[in-house]
Scaffold this motif. Structure first.
Motif, mmCIF file in Angstrom:
data_model
loop_
_atom_site.group_PDB
_atom_site.id
_atom_site.type_symbol
_atom_site.label_atom_id
_atom_site.label_comp_id
_atom_site.label_asym_id
_atom_site.label_seq_id
_atom_site.Cartn_x
_atom_site.Cartn_y
_atom_site.Cartn_z
ATOM 1 N N ASP A 23 0.829 -1.206 0.000
ATOM 2 C CA ASP A 23 0.000 0.000 0.000
ATOM 3 C C ASP A 23 0.864 1.257 0.000
ATOM 4 O O ASP A 23 1.813 1.364 0.790
ATOM 5 C CB ASP A 23 -0.888 0.031 1.249
ATOM 6 N N ASP A 24 0.528 2.180 -0.870
ATOM 7 C CA ASP A 24 1.154 3.507 -0.918
ATOM 8 C C ASP A 24 2.651 3.476 -1.209
ATOM 9 O O ASP A 24 3.352 4.446 -0.928
ATOM 10 C CB ASP A 24 0.901 4.280 0.387
ATOM 11 N N THR A 25 3.131 2.347 -1.718
ATOM 12 C CA THR A 25 4.549 2.265 -2.092
ATOM 13 C C THR A 25 4.619 1.968 -3.586
ATOM 14 O O THR A 25 4.407 0.846 -4.007
ATOM 15 C CB THR A 25 5.257 1.145 -1.300
ATOM 16 N N PRO A 26 4.886 2.992 -4.402
ATOM 17 C CA PRO A 26 4.874 2.779 -5.846
ATOM 18 C C PRO A 26 5.953 1.799 -6.281
ATOM 19 O O PRO A 26 7.024 1.723 -5.674
ATOM 20 C CB PRO A 26 5.181 4.175 -6.415
ATOM 21 N N LYS A 27 5.638 1.056 -7.327
ATOM 22 C CA LYS A 27 6.609 0.115 -7.896
ATOM 23 C C LYS A 27 6.771 0.457 -9.365
ATOM 24 O O LYS A 27 5.802 0.569 -10.097
ATOM 25 C CB LYS A 27 6.067 -1.305 -7.737
ATOM 26 N N ARG A 28 8.018 0.624 -9.784
ATOM 27 C CA ARG A 28 8.276 0.941 -11.192
ATOM 28 C C ARG A 28 8.460 -0.354 -11.974
ATOM 29 O O ARG A 28 9.219 -1.233 -11.555
ATOM 30 C CB ARG A 28 9.531 1.803 -11.305
ATOM 31 N N ASN A 41 2.001 6.599 -16.077
ATOM 32 C CA ASN A 41 3.342 6.729 -16.625
ATOM 33 C C ASN A 41 4.269 7.224 -15.519
ATOM 34 O O ASN A 41 3.914 8.109 -14.740
ATOM 35 C CB ASN A 41 3.329 7.706 -17.807
ATOM 36 N N ASP A 42 5.456 6.618 -15.455
ATOM 37 C CA ASP A 42 6.345 6.905 -14.328
ATOM 38 C C ASP A 42 7.093 8.225 -14.461
ATOM 39 O O ASP A 42 7.759 8.655 -13.526
ATOM 40 C CB ASP A 42 7.345 5.748 -14.171
ATOM 41 N N HIS A 45 6.640 17.328 -16.043
ATOM 42 C CA HIS A 45 7.393 18.580 -15.946
ATOM 43 C C HIS A 45 8.855 18.389 -16.351
ATOM 44 O O HIS A 45 9.432 19.242 -17.027
ATOM 45 C CB HIS A 45 7.299 19.119 -14.514
ATOM 46 N N ALA A 46 9.452 17.282 -15.939
ATOM 47 C CA ALA A 46 10.839 16.981 -16.308
ATOM 48 C C ALA A 46 11.028 15.483 -16.175
ATOM 49 O O ALA A 46 10.132 14.778 -15.723
ATOM 50 C CB ALA A 46 11.812 17.739 -15.422
ATOM 51 N N ASN A 47 12.197 15.015 -16.556
ATOM 52 C CA ASN A 47 12.425 13.571 -16.618
ATOM 53 C C ASN A 47 12.741 13.009 -15.234
ATOM 54 O O ASN A 47 13.876 12.710 -14.911
ATOM 55 C CB ASN A 47 13.567 13.310 -17.603
ATOM 56 N N VAL A 48 11.695 12.892 -14.422
ATOM 57 C CA VAL A 48 11.862 12.445 -13.042
ATOM 58 C C VAL A 48 10.929 11.255 -12.809
ATOM 59 O O VAL A 48 9.791 11.254 -13.266
ATOM 60 C CB VAL A 48 11.513 13.607 -12.081
ATOM 61 N N SER A 49 11.444 10.254 -12.105
ATOM 62 C CA SER A 49 10.659 9.050 -11.843
ATOM 63 C C SER A 49 9.660 9.297 -10.710
ATOM 64 O O SER A 49 10.035 9.541 -9.570
ATOM 65 C CB SER A 49 11.631 7.923 -11.465
ATOM 66 N N LEU A 50 8.391 9.220 -11.058
ATOM 67 C CA LEU A 50 7.361 9.497 -10.046
ATOM 68 C C LEU A 50 7.284 8.403 -8.992
ATOM 69 O O LEU A 50 6.832 8.646 -7.868
ATOM 70 C CB LEU A 50 5.995 9.647 -10.725
ATOM 71 N N ILE A 102 -0.270 13.285 -16.766
ATOM 72 C CA ILE A 102 0.526 12.111 -17.126
ATOM 73 C C ILE A 102 -0.439 11.027 -17.621
ATOM 74 O O ILE A 102 -1.602 11.006 -17.204
ATOM 75 C CB ILE A 102 1.346 11.584 -15.925
ATOM 76 N N PRO A 103 0.015 10.157 -18.529
ATOM 77 C CA PRO A 103 -0.865 9.091 -19.001
ATOM 78 C C PRO A 103 -1.260 8.135 -17.865
ATOM 79 O O PRO A 103 -0.439 7.811 -17.000
ATOM 80 C CB PRO A 103 -0.005 8.361 -20.036
#
Ligand code: FES
Length: 112
Positions: free
Chosen positions: A17-22, A43-44, A48-53, A88-89
């Motif tokens: 829960d609440d821990t994103p997984k790329r 989309n990760d 705004h810029a090339n940063v991993s969400l 974001i997509p």
């Protein structure tokens, strides 16, 4: 060709829960987020810029970009505040099966 192609992105038990997984699906970087009893796929990359969400925090069904603090709604992809202005997509998710082994299926071929 139209239609959605769902691919297995993870097992439900892999997602906390609440821990994103790329994950990467068909070359697309995707952040999977389990929160509020649902699984979302966006989309990760921040719009705004090339940063991993997926390195950011999740709260109230939003994922926050750690760099400048824009949050994106996991249901719509819309940013809630500056500096990001573009959404974001967001990708459709299906859960197949039961329990921790249930398959989390995502279609990156069509944005929902
Ligand atoms: S890079 Fe995400 S808000 Fe600036």
């Amino acid at each position: 060709m139209t239609g959605e192609t769902f691919v297995r992105a993870a097992s439900l038990g892999d997602l906390e829960d609440d821990t994103p997984k790329r994950v990467e699906l068909d070359g697309v970087p995707v952040a999977l987020v389990r929160t509020e009893g649902e699984v979302f796929a966006v989309n990760d990359i921040c719009s705004h810029a090339n940063v991993s969400l997926s390195e950011g925090e999740v709260e109230d069904c939003q994922i926050e970009c750690w760099l400048h603090g824009s949050s994106f709604d996991l249901r719509t992809g819309k940013p809630s505040g500056l500096p990001a202005t573009r959404p974001i997509p967001v990708y459709p998710v299906k859960i197949e099966g039961e329990g921790p082994d249930a398959a989390v299926l995502v279609s990156v071929t069509q944005e929902s």
